[in-house]
Design a protein around this motif. Structure first.
Motif, PDB file in Angstrom:
ATOM      1  N   LEU A   1     -51.187  -5.039  28.709  1.00  0.00           N
ATOM      2  CA  LEU A   1     -50.459  -6.412  29.313  1.00  0.00           C
ATOM      3  C   LEU A   1     -50.794  -7.632  28.388  1.00  0.00           C
ATOM      4  N   LYS A   2     -51.903  -7.391  27.672  1.00  0.00           N
ATOM      5  CA  LYS A   2     -52.207  -8.808  27.008  1.00  0.00           C
ATOM      6  C   LYS A   2     -51.415  -8.567  25.617  1.00  0.00           C
ATOM      7  N   SER A   3     -51.024  -7.704  25.208  1.00  0.00           N
ATOM      8  CA  SER A   3     -50.261  -7.623  23.825  1.00  0.00           C
ATOM      9  C   SER A   3     -49.215  -8.307  23.404  1.00  0.00           C
ATOM     10  N   GLY A   4     -48.501  -8.702  24.597  1.00  0.00           N
ATOM     11  CA  GLY A   4     -47.326  -9.625  24.481  1.00  0.00           C
ATOM     12  C   GLY A   4     -46.213  -8.668  24.305  1.00  0.00           C
ATOM     13  N   VAL A   5     -46.139  -7.341  24.346  1.00  0.00           N
ATOM     14  CA  VAL A   5     -44.847  -6.669  23.964  1.00  0.00           C
ATOM     15  C   VAL A   5     -44.555  -6.232  25.498  1.00  0.00           C
ATOM     16  N   PRO A   6     -42.931  -6.596  25.795  1.00  0.00           N
ATOM     17  CA  PRO A   6     -42.573  -6.315  27.082  1.00  0.00           C
ATOM     18  C   PRO A   6     -42.787  -4.972  27.914  1.00  0.00           C
ATOM     19  N   ILE A   7     -43.274  -5.094  29.061  1.00  0.00           N
ATOM     20  CA  ILE A   7     -43.668  -3.953  29.832  1.00  0.00           C
ATOM     21  C   ILE A   7     -42.679  -2.777  29.475  1.00  0.00           C
ATOM     22  N   CYS A   8     -41.450  -3.193  29.948  1.00  0.00           N
ATOM     23  CA  CYS A   8     -40.372  -2.090  29.567  1.00  0.00           C
ATOM     24  C   CYS A   8     -40.312  -1.438  28.121  1.00  0.00           C
ATOM     25  N   ASP A   9     -40.467  -2.298  27.344  1.00  0.00           N
ATOM     26  CA  ASP A   9     -40.620  -1.751  25.877  1.00  0.00           C
ATOM     27  C   ASP A   9     -41.732  -0.754  25.694  1.00  0.00           C
ATOM     28  N   GLN A  10     -42.866  -1.220  26.204  1.00  0.00           N
ATOM     29  CA  GLN A  10     -44.031  -0.191  26.227  1.00  0.00           C
ATOM     30  C   GLN A  10     -43.637   1.185  26.876  1.00  0.00           C
ATOM     31  N   ILE A  11     -43.244   1.216  27.921  1.00  0.00           N
ATOM     32  CA  ILE A  11     -42.759   2.345  28.601  1.00  0.00           C
ATOM     33  C   ILE A  11     -41.842   3.213  27.763  1.00  0.00           C
ATOM     34  N   ILE A  12     -40.665   2.475  27.099  1.00  0.00           N
ATOM     35  CA  ILE A  12     -39.839   3.230  26.542  1.00  0.00           C
ATOM     36  C   ILE A  12     -40.699   3.962  25.083  1.00  0.00           C
ATOM     37  N   ASN A  13     -41.296   3.065  24.516  1.00  0.00           N
ATOM     38  CA  ASN A  13     -41.962   3.563  23.326  1.00  0.00           C
ATOM     39  C   ASN A  13     -43.074   4.596  23.631  1.00  0.00           C
ATOM     40  N   GLY A  14     -43.679   4.294  24.575  1.00  0.00           N
ATOM     41  CA  GLY A  14     -44.669   5.379  25.136  1.00  0.00           C
ATOM     42  C   GLY A  14     -44.016   6.938  25.243  1.00  0.00           C
ATOM     43  N   PHE A  15     -43.009   6.837  25.861  1.00  0.00           N
ATOM     44  CA  PHE A  15     -42.228   8.409  25.738  1.00  0.00           C
ATOM     45  C   PHE A  15     -41.924   8.889  24.694  1.00  0.00           C
ATOM     46  N   ILE A  16     -41.213   7.860  24.097  1.00  0.00           N
ATOM     47  CA  ILE A  16     -40.676   8.277  22.400  1.00  0.00           C
ATOM     48  C   ILE A  16     -41.882   8.695  21.743  1.00  0.00           C
ATOM     49  N   ARG A  17     -43.115   8.149  21.588  1.00  0.00           N
ATOM     50  CA  ARG A  17     -44.034   8.685  21.143  1.00  0.00           C
ATOM     51  C   ARG A  17     -44.613   9.914  21.573  1.00  0.00           C
ATOM     52  N   LEU A  18     -44.724   9.921  22.960  1.00  0.00           N
ATOM     53  CA  LEU A  18     -45.078  11.308  23.510  1.00  0.00           C
ATOM     54  C   LEU A  18     -44.399  12.555  22.855  1.00  0.00           C
ATOM     55  N   LYS A  19     -43.047  12.366  22.899  1.00  0.00           N
ATOM     56  CA  LYS A  19     -42.177  13.525  22.394  1.00  0.00           C
ATOM     57  C   LYS A  19     -42.570  13.595  20.844  1.00  0.00           C
ATOM     58  N   ALA A  20     -42.753  12.412  20.093  1.00  0.00           N
ATOM     59  CA  ALA A  20     -42.788  12.674  18.680  1.00  0.00           C
ATOM     60  C   ALA A  20     -44.175  13.238  18.282  1.00  0.00           C
ATOM     61  N   LEU A  21     -45.040  12.775  19.285  1.00  0.00           N
ATOM     62  CA  LEU A  21     -46.408  13.591  18.907  1.00  0.00           C
ATOM     63  C   LEU A  21     -46.619  14.931  19.628  1.00  0.00           C
ATOM     64  N   GLY A  22     -45.675  15.550  20.269  1.00  0.00           N
ATOM     65  CA  GLY A  22     -45.617  16.769  20.747  1.00  0.00           C
ATOM     66  C   GLY A  22     -46.404  16.854  21.970  1.00  0.00           C
ATOM     67  N   VAL A  23     -46.713  15.616  22.478  1.00  0.00           N
ATOM     68  CA  VAL A  23     -47.429  15.781  23.645  1.00  0.00           C
ATOM     69  C   VAL A  23     -46.383  16.266  25.076  1.00  0.00           C
ATOM     70  N   MET A  24     -45.280  15.710  24.698  1.00  0.00           N
ATOM     71  CA  MET A  24     -44.124  16.167  25.842  1.00  0.00           C
ATOM     72  C   MET A  24     -43.000  16.977  25.080  1.00  0.00           C
ATOM     73  N   SER A  25     -42.540  18.002  25.515  1.00  0.00           N
ATOM     74  CA  SER A  25     -41.613  18.640  24.740  1.00  0.00           C
ATOM     75  C   SER A  25     -40.078  18.708  25.627  1.00  0.00           C
ATOM     76  N   GLY A  26     -39.105  19.244  25.003  1.00  0.00           N
ATOM     77  CA  GLY A  26     -37.812  19.215  25.524  1.00  0.00           C
ATOM     78  C   GLY A  26     -37.871  19.893  26.844  1.00  0.00           C
ATOM     79  N   ASP A  27     -37.328  19.221  27.841  1.00  0.00           N
ATOM     80  CA  ASP A  27     -36.980  19.724  29.128  1.00  0.00           C
ATOM     81  C   ASP A  27     -38.186  19.521  29.853  1.00  0.00           C
ATOM     82  N   GLU A  28     -39.107  18.829  29.615  1.00  0.00           N
ATOM     83  CA  GLU A  28     -40.525  18.581  30.473  1.00  0.00           C
ATOM     84  C   GLU A  28     -39.979  17.258  31.446  1.00  0.00           C
ATOM     85  N   LYS A  29     -40.477  17.720  32.619  1.00  0.00           N
ATOM     86  CA  LYS A  29     -40.174  16.504  33.690  1.00  0.00           C
ATOM     87  C   LYS A  29     -41.031  15.151  33.478  1.00  0.00           C
TER      88      LYS A  29
END
Lengths: 126, 126, 126, 126
Positions: free
Chosen positions: C6-34
DNA sequence: GTGGTCTAGACCACA
DNA sequence: GTGGTCTAGACCACA
């Protein structure tokens, strides 16, 4: 929470800034505690929201609070920021003592002045 | 003789006023000693002559210096003037204590600071 | 899974969006995962469900995730989506370079920083 | 001296701030050099004086410039302030590189982007 | 609702 | 003229 002294000559903005720094220093407010919203505080203090906004912006830029758009402003727990302010206050006070000494104030007068202001009940109502 | 600190935030006029009071208090200047002319000092300090003029006027009105038409301005030995200055210094110091308190400085820190500066030989050379 | 700053100044909505993109890019989440449900994630992150809803809507509209009525949202394997994200990342990076240049960072400093971060194994754990 | 890009989305106030930091970093402005007055710059840039005032206030609070009431604002030579800004810019850029990396940008793409922006003649006209 | 930016314009101290 | 503070009120992004 905060009380302004419009007759003091100290800018309203500074009084708001100092007030929150003091609330944290005294332990009245703690880390991550929510501050009143800009508009709410402005209305309670009967000042323009821009003035409160300016105070909050300065507090945030110096790390005393942090703001989250759409959520509000919160007291920071950044020890560095708070100790930096403390150091600045101490330096400013040292300068004031030196100047007063140069202008002829005795050590005793200064000690008594400090004691007086700390036993002054009016100043505690801030 | 006098040295200004433009970056200090203290108004130039005040710096000039305090400077002469200090020079007298420290014994660098004595009673009836001639001050530089308005124009001369303004030129040396690179400030507007109006500012020096204003400082001299305030110093004269409070009895710290006196002017003789056609001869110049001179340091006064007026005891009343000294007590007026003393009162102002005391008021200024009180404000400094209040602000420091507002920013969270403890009574003990202030008392120690006063003690420190009065036992500090270096500060006398300032 | 996701952690907000919260202290980063980055909008929460953007942090959530970037978070999932990152999880996919890093292979933590894979295709069709819920993905967690809007309400579940909102509750875990202590944010407004509207904010999570908005993030999911943006992720879906750009093809990063897809929703099945009554079942939930799932990570997509859509290549086009990835290239769209890639383009946005490139644009964002260009802006960062421009701002850094504006603030006086030299080309060399930037090139070295890029090299450093790519040879820095620690940064992979971020 | 300064040129604004109203379409960039970067707040006008920030553009003014960054502009002066850059002018100092590039050696175009040097220590103690006078800045245009609040009103003069506001008029030249066709923005509200309050906006310029805000930028100057932030620049002063971070030690980049210093202001003297009635005389004007001047570029500071405070190495600490300027290096603090440089460090912040470097940190921000490092974060941008890390984020871009996480979102899948390759090292090569980033290096090329840096090169491109530094050889971009348009950006030099700022 | 909440923070943040900006314009418009008044007023003050200081030089 | 120059910096600084403040009120009034509009508008934007975000939650």
């Amino acid at each position: 929470m905060l009380q302004l002294d419009l007759k003091s000559g100290v800018p309203i903005c500074d009084q708001i800034i100092n007030g929150f720094i003091r609330l944290k220093a005294l332990g009245v407010m703690s880390g991550d505690e929510k501050l009143p919203s800009v508009r709410e505080l402005a209305s309670k203090l009967s000042v323009n929201p821009n003035t409160v906004q300016k105070a909050y912006a300065i507090l945030e830029s110096s790390g005393v609070i942090y703001s989250v758009k759409g959520k509000g402003s919160f007291m920071s727990d950044d020890g560095n920021a708070h100790s930096a302010i403390h150091n600045k206050a101490l330096t400013d006070f040292s300068v004031a003592v030196s100047v007063a000494k140069q202008l002829g104030l005795s050590k005793n007068e200064m000690l008594k002045t400090v004691e007086r202001i700390f036993s002054d009940k009016e100043s505690e109502t801030l």
